[in-house]
Design a protein around this motif. Structure first.
Motif, mmCIF file in Angstrom:
data_model
loop_
_atom_site.group_PDB
_atom_site.id
_atom_site.type_symbol
_atom_site.label_atom_id
_atom_site.label_comp_id
_atom_site.label_asym_id
_atom_site.label_seq_id
_atom_site.Cartn_x
_atom_site.Cartn_y
_atom_site.Cartn_z
ATOM 1 N N LEU A 62 97.754 -38.045 -94.064
ATOM 2 C CA LEU A 62 98.569 -37.135 -93.260
ATOM 3 C C LEU A 62 99.019 -35.933 -94.082
ATOM 4 C CD1 LEU A 62 100.040 -36.533 -90.603
ATOM 5 C CD2 LEU A 62 101.948 -37.950 -91.428
ATOM 6 N N SER A 63 99.358 -36.187 -95.352
ATOM 7 C CA SER A 63 99.755 -35.090 -96.230
ATOM 8 C C SER A 63 98.610 -34.099 -96.414
ATOM 9 C CB SER A 63 100.192 -35.651 -97.588
ATOM 10 O OG SER A 63 100.479 -34.603 -98.489
ATOM 11 N N LEU A 64 97.405 -34.603 -96.610
ATOM 12 C CA LEU A 64 96.243 -33.729 -96.791
ATOM 13 C C LEU A 64 95.938 -32.936 -95.527
ATOM 14 C CD1 LEU A 64 93.941 -36.183 -98.790
ATOM 15 C CD2 LEU A 64 95.152 -34.199 -99.695
ATOM 16 N N ILE A 65 96.061 -33.602 -94.370
ATOM 17 C CA ILE A 65 95.798 -32.917 -93.099
ATOM 18 C C ILE A 65 96.798 -31.788 -92.887
ATOM 19 C CG2 ILE A 65 95.875 -33.193 -90.582
ATOM 20 C CD1 ILE A 65 94.778 -36.073 -91.075
ATOM 21 N N ASN A 66 98.079 -32.057 -93.159
ATOM 22 C CA ASN A 66 99.103 -31.021 -93.017
ATOM 23 C C ASN A 66 98.880 -29.877 -93.999
ATOM 24 O OD1 ASN A 66 100.850 -31.841 -90.875
ATOM 25 N ND2 ASN A 66 101.619 -33.495 -92.163
ATOM 26 N N ALA A 67 98.428 -30.216 -95.196
ATOM 27 C CA ALA A 67 98.170 -29.176 -96.184
ATOM 28 C C ALA A 67 97.057 -28.243 -95.714
ATOM 29 C CB ALA A 67 97.808 -29.805 -97.525
ATOM 30 N N LYS A 68 95.996 -28.816 -95.168
ATOM 31 C CA LYS A 68 94.882 -28.005 -94.680
ATOM 32 C C LYS A 68 95.311 -27.136 -93.500
ATOM 33 C CE LYS A 68 91.125 -31.023 -96.215
ATOM 34 N NZ LYS A 68 89.991 -31.889 -95.807
ATOM 35 N N ALA A 69 96.265 -27.642 -92.711
ATOM 36 C CA ALA A 69 96.746 -26.893 -91.547
ATOM 37 C C ALA A 69 97.813 -25.864 -91.922
ATOM 38 C CB ALA A 69 97.303 -27.860 -90.506
ATOM 39 N N GLY A 70 98.189 -25.843 -93.208
ATOM 40 C CA GLY A 70 99.212 -24.895 -93.649
ATOM 41 C C GLY A 70 100.635 -25.352 -93.415
ATOM 42 N N ASN A 71 100.821 -26.627 -93.053
ATOM 43 C CA ASN A 71 102.163 -27.170 -92.820
ATOM 44 C C ASN A 71 102.699 -27.732 -94.133
ATOM 45 O OD1 ASN A 71 101.818 -26.588 -90.068
ATOM 46 N ND2 ASN A 71 100.809 -28.570 -89.726
ATOM 47 N N ASP A 72 103.116 -26.848 -95.025
ATOM 48 C CA ASP A 72 103.458 -27.264 -96.383
ATOM 49 C C ASP A 72 104.636 -28.224 -96.434
ATOM 50 O OD1 ASP A 72 101.413 -25.709 -97.414
ATOM 51 O OD2 ASP A 72 102.678 -23.927 -97.596
ATOM 52 N N ALA A 73 105.672 -27.979 -95.637
ATOM 53 C CA ALA A 73 106.849 -28.849 -95.672
ATOM 54 C C ALA A 73 106.499 -30.270 -95.223
ATOM 55 C CB ALA A 73 107.950 -28.267 -94.784
ATOM 56 N N GLU A 74 105.727 -30.372 -94.127
ATOM 57 C CA GLU A 74 105.319 -31.699 -93.640
ATOM 58 C C GLU A 74 104.405 -32.394 -94.647
ATOM 59 O OE1 GLU A 74 105.253 -28.947 -91.985
ATOM 60 O OE2 GLU A 74 106.131 -29.171 -89.986
ATOM 61 N N SER A 75 103.529 -31.620 -95.272
ATOM 62 C CA SER A 75 102.638 -32.183 -96.274
ATOM 63 C C SER A 75 103.431 -32.777 -97.436
ATOM 64 C CB SER A 75 101.678 -31.101 -96.795
ATOM 65 O OG SER A 75 100.892 -31.583 -97.856
ATOM 66 N N GLN A 76 104.412 -32.035 -97.915
ATOM 67 C CA GLN A 76 105.217 -32.518 -99.032
ATOM 68 C C GLN A 76 106.033 -33.747 -98.637
ATOM 69 O OE1 GLN A 76 107.516 -29.513 -101.095
ATOM 70 N NE2 GLN A 76 109.013 -31.024 -101.798
ATOM 71 N N ALA A 77 106.591 -33.740 -97.432
ATOM 72 C CA ALA A 77 107.402 -34.874 -96.980
ATOM 73 C C ALA A 77 106.573 -36.157 -96.901
ATOM 74 C CB ALA A 77 108.025 -34.556 -95.618
ATOM 75 N N SER A 78 105.362 -36.053 -96.356
ATOM 76 C CA SER A 78 104.486 -37.230 -96.255
ATOM 77 C C SER A 78 104.096 -37.730 -97.640
ATOM 78 C CB SER A 78 103.230 -36.884 -95.452
ATOM 79 O OG SER A 78 103.551 -36.531 -94.127
ATOM 80 N N ALA A 79 103.814 -36.788 -98.560
ATOM 81 C CA ALA A 79 103.424 -37.179 -99.911
ATOM 82 C C ALA A 79 104.578 -37.856 -100.640
ATOM 83 C CB ALA A 79 102.946 -35.948 -100.688
ATOM 84 N N GLU A 80 105.796 -37.353 -100.461
ATOM 85 C CA GLU A 80 106.965 -37.967 -101.100
ATOM 86 C C GLU A 80 107.209 -39.376 -100.567
ATOM 87 O OE1 GLU A 80 109.938 -35.077 -100.257
ATOM 88 O OE2 GLU A 80 109.586 -33.931 -102.107
ATOM 89 N N GLU A 81 107.039 -39.555 -99.267
ATOM 90 C CA GLU A 81 107.229 -40.887 -98.673
ATOM 91 C C GLU A 81 106.177 -41.865 -99.208
ATOM 92 O OE1 GLU A 81 107.604 -43.070 -94.295
ATOM 93 O OE2 GLU A 81 107.268 -40.887 -94.417
ATOM 94 N N ALA A 82 104.934 -41.383 -99.340
ATOM 95 C CA ALA A 82 103.869 -42.235 -99.875
ATOM 96 C C ALA A 82 104.176 -42.663 -101.303
ATOM 97 C CB ALA A 82 102.531 -41.491 -99.826
ATOM 98 N N VAL A 83 104.694 -41.731 -102.123
ATOM 99 C CA VAL A 83 105.054 -42.062 -103.502
ATOM 100 C C VAL A 83 106.162 -43.112 -103.529
ATOM 101 C CG1 VAL A 83 106.158 -41.174 -105.594
ATOM 102 C CG2 VAL A 83 104.281 -39.911 -104.547
ATOM 103 N N ALA A 84 107.164 -42.938 -102.692
ATOM 104 C CA ALA A 84 108.280 -43.887 -102.673
ATOM 105 C C ALA A 84 107.812 -45.288 -102.304
ATOM 106 C CB ALA A 84 109.346 -43.405 -101.687
ATOM 107 N N ILE A 85 106.949 -45.388 -101.302
ATOM 108 C CA ILE A 85 106.447 -46.700 -100.867
ATOM 109 C C ILE A 85 105.610 -47.349 -101.954
ATOM 110 C CG2 ILE A 85 104.880 -47.840 -99.248
ATOM 111 C CD1 ILE A 85 105.838 -45.812 -97.125
ATOM 112 N N ARG A 86 104.691 -46.554 -102.523
ATOM 113 C CA ARG A 86 103.788 -47.136 -103.520
ATOM 114 C C ARG A 86 104.487 -47.415 -104.841
ATOM 115 N NH1 ARG A 86 97.959 -44.233 -102.144
ATOM 116 N NH2 ARG A 86 97.374 -45.800 -100.591
ATOM 117 N N ARG A 87 105.566 -46.683 -105.129
ATOM 118 C CA ARG A 87 106.319 -47.000 -106.336
ATOM 119 C C ARG A 87 106.961 -48.392 -106.199
ATOM 120 N NH1 ARG A 87 107.538 -43.551 -110.235
ATOM 121 N NH2 ARG A 87 107.406 -41.680 -108.924
#
Length: 316
Positions: free
Chosen positions: A6-31
């Motif tokens: 989802l983060s990659l898809i948002n990044a490609k669509a130019g939705n930088d804030a959503e991309s970062q939010a999804s990536a941060e959530e993924a890091v928190a879960i996997r940590r």
């Protein structure tokens, strides 16, 4: 995985804030997962950190991007020291990303120092990587040339249904096999090419050309069973036991004294690196020991079922 995507898809669509939010959530879960089960989730955490670093770099938050990417690199250095064969590629990819971020953020000296450190690590680990690759090859090669492969009853790929194959060679670069149980109606005596028809008197019944596979009909492949005690002759390559492959351009008279019977195949099957292993792991083919007389079966249409039955028969 879904949050990373989802983060990659948002990044490609130019939705930088959503991309970062999804990536941060993924890091928190996997940590959290990596803390409880590092063997299973530590590399996944590195992947999520790398994606978060990329998302931050898209908005030029270079300091934070570098920090997360450096953490991913540290994890992959740790993993690489344990299993270089599995993680060296990931380490080098992450190292390139980190160096690139440092250069983009104008941290020139740090970028050069990081690049040198990573190159030193790769040089240090290269010996372990090569040793691991040699061990992998030694595990692969218990399935040597001359091995029989038997198609599943219900394969995922219909090509393997009912087929029996013989391995001619198989290593880390790929594999070459020939199908054993597909006779054609073409008699060897009717083949115009003299390098094939001249072998008819030695052919096992039925004396026809067999379809060895869809790749490259010419040159034909000749399999032969040599007589007990027969010595090596030019143009003859041993596969297993008394099973040999013969160069059809060989001196017929010299080879005839050595050969009990032979069979000629038009075409073969080529597999790329690791492809045959994946097909076996998927269950479409089963390794069935080393070939002896199977390539010369008088009733090739029965060969597949006989091998399946022998594999299923309990050992007394």
């Amino acid at each position: 995985m879904a949050l990373n995507n989802l983060s990659l898809i948002n990044a490609k669509a130019g939705n930088d804030a959503e991309s970062q939010a999804s990536a941060e959530e993924a890091v928190a879960i996997r940590r959290r997962l990596a803390q409880n089960n590092p063997d299973l989730y530590l590399n996944d955490l590195a992947t999520s950190l790398l994606n978060l670093g990329a998302a931050l770099a898209d908005t030029r938050q270079w300091a934070s991007a570098v920090d997360h990417t450096r953490e991913a690199l540290d994890i992959r250095r740790q993993l690489c020291e344990v299993d270089p064969l599995a993680y060296l590629y990931d380490f080098r990819l992450t190292a390139r990303n980190l160096t690139g971020m440092l250069l983009f953020s104008r941290r020139w000296r740090e970028a050069m120092r990081t690049r040198q450190e990573n190159r030193r690590f790769v040089r240090k680990i290269r010996g372990a990587f090569r040793a691991a690759r040699r061990r992998q090859r030694s595990r692969l090669n218990p399935r040597p040339q001359g091995a029989l492969l038997v198609g599943a009853e219900e394969p995922a790929d219909e090509f393997y249904r009912g087929r029996v194959m013989l391995v001619l060679w198989w290593d880390e670069m790929g594999a070459l096999v020939v199908v054993l149980n597909h006779p054609t109606p073409v008699s060897l005596a009717d083949v115009a090419a003299p390098d094939i028809s001249q072998w008819e008197t030695l052919a096992a019944a039925p004396p026809v050309v067999f379809e060895g596979g869809p790749d490259e009909v010419a040159p034909a492949i000749c399999l032969a069973q040599l007589r007990p005690g027969a010595g090596p002759v030019p143009g003859v390559q041993r596969l297993a036991g008394r099973l040999y492959m013969i160069d059809l351009g060989s001196d017929v008279e010299a080879v005839t004294r050595m050969v009990d019977r032979l069979r000629i195949f038009a075409g073969y099957v080529v597999f790329g690196p690791g492809e045959l292993d994946l097909i076996i792991d998927r269950g479409d083919l089963t390794v069935h020991g080393t070939a002896t007389t199977e390539p010369f079966h008088a009733e090739p249409e029965r060969l597949h079922q006989e091998l399946r039955d022998s594999a299923a028969r309990p050992v007394m």
